[in-house]
Design a protein around this motif. Structure first.
Motif, PDB file in Angstrom:
ATOM      1  N   ALA A 145      63.661 -42.570  22.723  1.00 19.76           N
ATOM      2  CA  ALA A 145      63.204 -42.003  23.997  1.00 19.76           C
ATOM      3  C   ALA A 145      64.274 -42.156  25.065  1.00 19.76           C
ATOM      4  N   HIS A 146      65.041 -43.253  25.000  1.00 18.37           N
ATOM      5  CA  HIS A 146      66.154 -43.414  25.945  1.00 18.37           C
ATOM      6  C   HIS A 146      67.248 -42.386  25.672  1.00 18.37           C
ATOM      7  N   GLU A 147      67.441 -42.039  24.406  1.00 19.71           N
ATOM      8  CA  GLU A 147      68.379 -40.971  24.094  1.00 19.71           C
ATOM      9  C   GLU A 147      67.924 -39.664  24.735  1.00 19.71           C
ATOM     10  N   VAL A 148      66.631 -39.381  24.631  1.00 17.12           N
ATOM     11  CA  VAL A 148      66.058 -38.170  25.227  1.00 17.12           C
ATOM     12  C   VAL A 148      66.278 -38.163  26.737  1.00 17.12           C
ATOM     13  N   ALA A 149      66.056 -39.310  27.387  1.00 21.04           N
ATOM     14  CA  ALA A 149      66.138 -39.391  28.845  1.00 21.04           C
ATOM     15  C   ALA A 149      67.563 -39.591  29.350  1.00 21.04           C
ATOM     16  N   GLY A 150      68.503 -39.843  28.435  1.00 17.50           N
ATOM     17  CA  GLY A 150      69.885 -40.080  28.845  1.00 17.50           C
ATOM     18  C   GLY A 150      70.126 -41.448  29.432  1.00 17.50           C
ATOM     19  N   SER A 151      69.300 -42.421  29.073  1.00 19.26           N
ATOM     20  CA  SER A 151      69.391 -43.765  29.649  1.00 19.26           C
ATOM     21  C   SER A 151      69.720 -44.834  28.610  1.00 19.26           C
ATOM     22  N   LEU A 152      70.240 -44.413  27.459  1.00 16.29           N
ATOM     23  CA  LEU A 152      70.491 -45.365  26.383  1.00 16.29           C
ATOM     24  C   LEU A 152      71.568 -46.384  26.756  1.00 16.29           C
ATOM     25  N   ALA A 153      72.487 -46.001  27.632  1.00 16.03           N
ATOM     26  CA  ALA A 153      73.598 -46.889  27.971  1.00 16.03           C
ATOM     27  C   ALA A 153      73.144 -48.154  28.699  1.00 16.03           C
ATOM     28  N   LYS A 154      72.118 -48.045  29.529  1.00 15.62           N
ATOM     29  CA  LYS A 154      71.716 -49.219  30.325  1.00 15.62           C
ATOM     30  C   LYS A 154      70.212 -49.482  30.344  1.00 15.62           C
ATOM     31  N   GLY A 155      69.442 -48.707  29.599  1.00 18.48           N
ATOM     32  CA  GLY A 155      68.005 -48.930  29.617  1.00 18.48           C
ATOM     33  C   GLY A 155      67.398 -48.460  30.930  1.00 18.48           C
ATOM     34  N   ALA A 156      66.284 -49.054  31.295  1.00 17.40           N
ATOM     35  CA  ALA A 156      65.609 -48.649  32.535  1.00 17.40           C
ATOM     36  C   ALA A 156      64.686 -49.748  33.008  1.00 17.40           C
ATOM     37  N   VAL A 157      64.371 -49.708  34.300  1.00 20.71           N
ATOM     38  CA  VAL A 157      63.349 -50.575  34.880  1.00 20.71           C
ATOM     39  C   VAL A 157      62.028 -49.828  34.742  1.00 20.71           C
ATOM     40  N   ARG A 158      61.080 -50.408  34.030  1.00 19.70           N
ATOM     41  CA  ARG A 158      59.781 -49.751  33.869  1.00 19.70           C
ATOM     42  C   ARG A 158      58.732 -50.436  34.723  1.00 19.70           C
TER      43      ARG A 158
END
Length: 386
Positions: free
Chosen positions: A345-358
């Motif tokens: 899902a991070h690949e889909v959102a383009g956030s795989l490099a640093k993850g995200a704050v959820r």
């Protein structure tokens, strides 16, 4: 210590309705015996509590026979029972790029160990899927489609009814991961053509951790994941064929299920529609506030689009774990950072490099807490912008 403002509802809901704790304590004090293992009054009361919970869950999910619901430790346990109990060597399974590792890892295990074929459906940056791609993915040996009802990173809601219709027309079964939707979104297994539904007790159903379950259509016979004592057909060397015993080896978590039952009763009283409407309004309030902060980006559906109460975001180039740490230590705000067990899902959102704050919202989240989170993110962003 200040009161914590809790925005980690997607992991476990908190706080719980008081009746949940009261029921668990009453069970421990008055009838904490083994359900289905004796005829004395304490064991009978324990059995009745489990059946009442099944009945209320059946009412919530549109299930005709409560005994088609088996209890599990959590959604992961239920998904493993469904996937490993149904999929056979040589089968083809379709799933999506936004699935949790609770789906991906069992499927990849079967791919490596049993020659199961897998197809992952793609999504756009908001997590939406194209039904035409699903239609074209079916093969002659496709037996199962596994789909999350709502992404645990993006909050995107999948068109389960339409997916169910496609599965039925192609002779495949549909397994739905309701980890982020049970108790929050309307679910009716017959109307939505759901063959198996895995759900947690400790999230939207407002019960304690260590509870959950699996609905299995009466026409489906799963190979049991666990084998052992059930209190029924004890003379047989194989697991019983009767439900729910077939999928419930060992002593069940009676205190936990007593609490879960009260959580489900609370939801039935408030109604899922009311709960979703309140959470959606708070989600929009939070998104609007975060979008007003320079350098903050939000993953998933855009403002105004329907979604569950998950708002994942990043602040410029600041590591998501650092943002979460500051929110916790300096502002008493609990969020989740990292990859959330869903790297695809991070690949889909383009956030795989640093993850995200959820940040994730629950029924008991307040306007004041939403405002506090927005203001805290403003302060953190201003500090790093210097």
């Amino acid at each position: 210590m200040k009161d914590v403002m809790y925005f980690d509802q997607a992991a476990s809901s908190w706080p719980k309705p008081p009746a949940v704790m009261d029921a668990m304590m009453q069970c421990m004090q008055e009838y904490a015996a083994n359900p289905g293992r004796g005829s004395h009054q304490m064991a009978v009361k324990a059995s009745r509590t489990l059946f009442e919970a099944r009945k209320n869950l059946a009412k919530l999910f549109g299930v005709k026979n409560p005994n088609d619901i088996s209890f599990a430790l959590n959604t992961t346990h239920a998904l493993n029972q469904a996937i490993k109990g149904f999929v056979k060597p040589g089968d083809h399974v379709i799933c999506t790029h936004v699935e949790h590792n609770s789906v991906r890892r069992p499927l990849e295990y079967l791919k490596a160990s049993a020659g199961v074929e897998l197809t992952y459906l793609t999504h756009d940056e908001q997590g939406s899927m194209q039904l035409n791609e699903l239609k074209e993915a079916f093969r002659s040996n496709t037996t199962l489609v596994v789909v999350t009802h709502s992404s645990n990173l993006l909050g995107t809601i999948m068109p389960i009814g339409e997916i169910g219709e496609l599965c039925r027309s192609h002779g495949a079964k549909l397994l739905v991961d309701a980890a982020q939707s049970a108790g929050v979104l309307p679910i009716h297994v017959a109307d939505m053509n759901i063959d198996m539904l895995a759900f947690p007790g400790h999230k939207g159903l407002l019960g304690p951790q260590g509870t959950g379950g699996l609905y299995t259509h009466p026409d489906i016979d799963l190979e049991p994941l666990l084998h052992g004592g059930t209190g029924s057909q004890s003379e047989a060397i194989r697991q019983p064929t009767v439900r729910p015993d077939r999928y419930e080896a060992g002593t069940q978590n009676t205190p936990g299920i007593a609490g879960l039952n009260e959580g489900v009763k609370f939801i039935l009283g408030e109604t899922v529609d009311k709960i979703h409407a309140k959470e959606w309004a708070h989600t929009q309030q939070l998104m609007e506030g975060l979008l007003g902060i320079e350098g903050v980006t939000i993953l998933g559906p855009k403002l105004g689009q329907n979604k569950t109460g998950i708002v994942s975001f990043n602040i410029q180039d600041v590591d998501s774990s650092e943002v979460a740490f500051i929110l916790d230590q300096s502002f008493q705000i609990a969020v989740r950072s990292g990859y959330h067990c869903t790297p695809l899902a991070h690949e889909v959102a383009g956030s795989l490099a640093k993850g995200a704050v959820r940040s994730s919202i629950g029924y008991f989240t307040t306007d004041e807490e939403i405002t506090a989170l927005i203001e805290a993110v403003k302060e953190i962003q201003a500090q790093y912008a210097k």
